[in-house]
Design an enzyme around this catalytic site. Structure first.
Site, PDB file in Angstrom:
ATOM      1  N   SER A  15       0.973  -1.211  -0.031  1.00 60.83           N
ATOM      2  CA  SER A  15      -0.160  -0.026  -0.044  1.00 60.83           C
ATOM      3  C   SER A  15       0.631   1.300   0.103  1.00 60.83           C
ATOM      4  O   SER A  15       0.577   2.303  -0.861  1.00 60.83           O
ATOM      5  CB  SER A  15      -1.009  -0.025   1.285  1.00 60.83           C
ATOM      6  OG  SER A  15      -1.744  -1.165   1.259  1.00 60.83           O
ATOM      7  N   ARG A  19       1.456   4.283  -3.066  1.00 63.29           N
ATOM      8  CA  ARG A  19       1.628   5.654  -2.678  1.00 63.29           C
ATOM      9  C   ARG A  19       2.750   6.544  -2.770  1.00 63.29           C
ATOM     10  O   ARG A  19       2.713   7.984  -3.124  1.00 63.29           O
ATOM     11  CB  ARG A  19       0.484   6.003  -1.489  1.00 63.29           C
ATOM     12  CG  ARG A  19      -0.555   5.208  -1.368  1.00 63.29           C
ATOM     13  CD  ARG A  19      -1.138   5.064  -0.153  1.00 63.29           C
ATOM     14  NE  ARG A  19      -2.672   4.615  -0.061  1.00 63.29           N
ATOM     15  CZ  ARG A  19      -3.005   3.547  -0.343  1.00 63.29           C
ATOM     16  NH1 ARG A  19      -2.171   2.518  -0.990  1.00 63.29           N
ATOM     17  NH2 ARG A  19      -4.582   3.103  -0.362  1.00 63.29           N
ATOM     18  N   GLY A  95      -6.141  -3.937  -8.744  1.00 63.71           N
ATOM     19  CA  GLY A  95      -7.284  -3.079  -8.437  1.00 63.71           C
ATOM     20  C   GLY A  95      -6.661  -1.719  -7.907  1.00 63.71           C
ATOM     21  O   GLY A  95      -7.080  -0.481  -8.301  1.00 63.71           O
ATOM     22  N   SER A 169     -15.054   0.730  -2.034  1.00 65.52           N
ATOM     23  CA  SER A 169     -13.475   0.866  -1.936  1.00 65.52           C
ATOM     24  C   SER A 169     -12.930   2.022  -1.343  1.00 65.52           C
ATOM     25  O   SER A 169     -13.448   3.213  -1.809  1.00 65.52           O
ATOM     26  CB  SER A 169     -12.878   0.478  -3.111  1.00 65.52           C
ATOM     27  OG  SER A 169     -11.346   0.667  -3.168  1.00 65.52           O
ATOM     28  N   SER A 170     -12.023   2.286  -0.415  1.00 65.31           N
ATOM     29  CA  SER A 170     -11.305   3.451   0.075  1.00 65.31           C
ATOM     30  C   SER A 170     -10.524   4.100  -1.100  1.00 65.31           C
ATOM     31  O   SER A 170     -10.112   5.224  -1.087  1.00 65.31           O
ATOM     32  CB  SER A 170     -10.669   3.277   1.416  1.00 65.31           C
ATOM     33  OG  SER A 170      -9.624   2.391   1.175  1.00 65.31           O
ATOM     34  N   ASP A 332      -8.263  -7.276   3.761  1.00 60.00           N
ATOM     35  CA  ASP A 332      -7.211  -8.081   3.200  1.00 60.00           C
ATOM     36  C   ASP A 332      -6.680  -9.103   4.044  1.00 60.00           C
ATOM     37  O   ASP A 332      -6.040 -10.336   3.621  1.00 60.00           O
ATOM     38  CB  ASP A 332      -5.965  -7.222   2.748  1.00 60.00           C
ATOM     39  CG  ASP A 332      -6.158  -6.591   1.502  1.00 60.00           C
ATOM     40  OD1 ASP A 332      -7.235  -6.812   0.697  1.00 60.00           O
ATOM     41  OD2 ASP A 332      -5.516  -5.918   1.078  1.00 60.00           O
ATOM     42  N   LYS A 359     -12.753  -8.262  -5.098  1.00 60.39           N
ATOM     43  CA  LYS A 359     -11.352  -8.312  -4.970  1.00 60.39           C
ATOM     44  C   LYS A 359     -10.830  -9.019  -6.094  1.00 60.39           C
ATOM     45  O   LYS A 359     -11.465  -9.254  -7.156  1.00 60.39           O
ATOM     46  CB  LYS A 359     -10.842  -8.841  -3.697  1.00 60.39           C
ATOM     47  CG  LYS A 359     -11.375  -7.970  -2.423  1.00 60.39           C
ATOM     48  CD  LYS A 359     -10.420  -6.901  -2.453  1.00 60.39           C
ATOM     49  CE  LYS A 359     -10.595  -6.287  -0.931  1.00 60.39           C
ATOM     50  NZ  LYS A 359      -9.646  -4.902  -0.984  1.00 60.39           N
ATOM     51  N   LYS A 432       2.202 -10.896  -7.350  1.00 61.75           N
ATOM     52  CA  LYS A 432       1.268  -9.888  -7.333  1.00 61.75           C
ATOM     53  C   LYS A 432       1.846  -9.079  -6.376  1.00 61.75           C
ATOM     54  O   LYS A 432       1.903  -7.947  -6.600  1.00 61.75           O
ATOM     55  CB  LYS A 432       0.045 -10.410  -7.450  1.00 61.75           C
ATOM     56  CG  LYS A 432      -0.866  -9.228  -7.323  1.00 61.75           C
ATOM     57  CD  LYS A 432      -2.727  -9.752  -7.148  1.00 61.75           C
ATOM     58  CE  LYS A 432      -3.487  -8.674  -7.201  1.00 61.75           C
ATOM     59  NZ  LYS A 432      -3.355  -7.274  -8.360  1.00 61.75           N
TER      60      LYS A 432
END
EC number: 2.5.1.19
Length: 446
Positions: A15, A19, A95, A169-170, A332, A359, A432
């Site tokens: 994550s 970002r 995603g 989704s956020s 998750d 997902k 992934k």
């Protein structure tokens, strides 16, 4: 006598890697990013950022990111050069890349062809598409309205206000937040809808924006008045009562180190609880803003022995019992917890996880079916998964289906610790998010 712990090095946060790369690529200058995750999904984000005009080089194990001079640039947007093709943003099955990069590209200028693998074309995008249309982008859908593939044409966020829900989704909100500092005006993003899922991921987005000096304020509605609050103080989001005022500051280049990933560490924490030897995981921040840090609390509630030490997070073999747990903030982790629940002495009920259906696969259905192969009884009731553990079939072989889903592959591997001969139909799907998983897992079972 206490057995020596198995030492596992946590991979970098997926994550935060997404970002951090995006913020560095949007900054006006050169950033140096270390300890970034090397995985398929991060490769997709890198590809999209370079397609938009960023330069990313590798040097001494670090990424040197030269930011775009004036935001993401696509192909023809004004009709002057009819032969100029839209710039290609290929998401494959990521995603996170899709939602974040679509919103970020819309804050730039040009035309972008947004597409991916077939599963990506089946995942909903209507919520984000509607928000981006209100911000000024136009869409040409190749197959199905409001789904990939499409061509998006943008001239930046031309509107000053937009609403978004966090029901699916956020990442829709995170994408808008990441794109908004590129505008020439303040942008107000208000959260609407009936419920909000995965808030901790938005907190990660705000942390990266703050670290790269993007300006924003978070306001909470108190009666009829909006009041600014410290963003770190927010633990629960009430739709209609929170909004974000993003300033037109852009981003500053920054030297940045990505912390360890609690999501991918969850399989090893669970292994320490249900296996025969303690596991010590290094590289995790115990005070992390990552929502999946919740795995410590969930396993502790189930009876696991977990200690935060100077060396890392130590988890020791324990007898687990079932619990009822709301996992809307950390979806998750559901495959990990559902597998661990099959080792417990009583039933576990996992609630508020309807969004697992969109997902990489229908992860709710997948968890129920695959865990039931271990003689546990599983049941889905609306947005809830119930696991009633049975007698784990020690010495038996079980073929598990991964559905091409990295988290299913890693979590079902836990059943090796019950003496089950685990076979996975697609073990390479872990690439992934965690290409080194099997090397680390060999330490657990070897």
């Amino acid at each position: 006598m206490t057995k020596e712990p198995i030492i596992i090095n946590a991979p970098a946060s997926k994550s935060l890697s997404h970002r951090t790369l995006i913020a560095a690529a949007l900054a006006n200058g050169v950033s140096e990013v270390s300890s970034i995750l090397d995985s398929d999904d991060i490769t997709r984000t890198r590809g999209c950022l370079t397609a938009c005009g960023a330069k990313i080089d590798e040097k001494d194990g670090k990424l040197i990111v030269t930011g775009m001079e004036s935001g993401p640039k696509g192909g023809n947007a004004d009709g002057k050069h009819k032969d100029e093709e839209p710039h290609e943003l290929f998401m494959h099955e990521s995603g996170t890349t899709c939602r974040l990069m679509t919103a970020v590209a819309a804050a730039g200028y040009g035309s972008f062809k947004v597409h991916g693998a077939q599963r990506m074309h089946e995942r909903p995008m209507a919520e984000l598409v509607t928000a981006l249309q209100k911000l000024g982008s136009t869409f040409e859908f190749a197959e199905k309205e409001e789904f990939l593939p499409f061509i998006m044409t943008s001239k930046g966020y031309t509107s000053k206000k937009v609403e978004i829900t966090l029901e699916e989704s956020s990442q829709y909100l995170s994408g808008l937040l990441l794109g908004a500092p590129l505008t020439d005006h303040e942008t107000t993003i208000t959260v609407t809808g009936k419920k909000a899922v995965s808030w901790p991921y938005v907190a990660l987005t705000l942390r990266i924006m703050e670290d790269f000096k993007a300006g924003f304020e978070v306001e909470i509605k108190n009666g009829k008045k909006w009041e600014a609050v410290p963003w770190r103080s927010i633990k629960v989001v009430s739709p209609g009562k929170i909004r974000f005022i993003v300033k037109p500051t852009g981003y500053d280049p920054t030297h940045y180190r990505v912390e360890g990933d609690w999501s991918n560490a969850s399989y090893f924490l669970a292994a320490g609880a249900v296996g025969r030897r303690p596991v010590l995981i290094k590289g995790l921040a115990a005070d992390s803003l990552q929502g999946d840090r919740a795995i410590m609390d969930i396993l502790s509630q189930m009876g696991a022995s977990i200690k935060v030490t100077f060396d890392g997070i130590l988890i020791e073999p324990s007898t687990l019992h079932g619990i009822t747990v709301d996992m809307g903030r950390c979806p998750d982790l559901v495959p990990t917890v559902s597998a661990a629940a099959a080792f417990a002495t009583s039933p576990t009920t996992i609630t508020n996880v309807a969004h697992l259906r969109i997902k990489e696969t229908d992860r709710l259905e997948a968890c129920a079916l695959e865990v039931s192969r271990t003689q546990a009884e599983t049941e889905i009731v609306e947005d809830t998964l119930i696991i009633r553990p049975g007698r784990l079939p020690n010495g038996h072989a079980i073929d598990f289906t991964t559905y091409g889903d990295h988290r299913m592959a890693m979590s079902m591997s836990l059943f090796q610790l019950a003496g089950i001969d685990v076979t996975l139909d697609n073990p390479t799907c872990v690439n992934k998010s965690f290409p080194g998983f099997w090397d680390e897992w060999e330490k657990i079972i070897g």
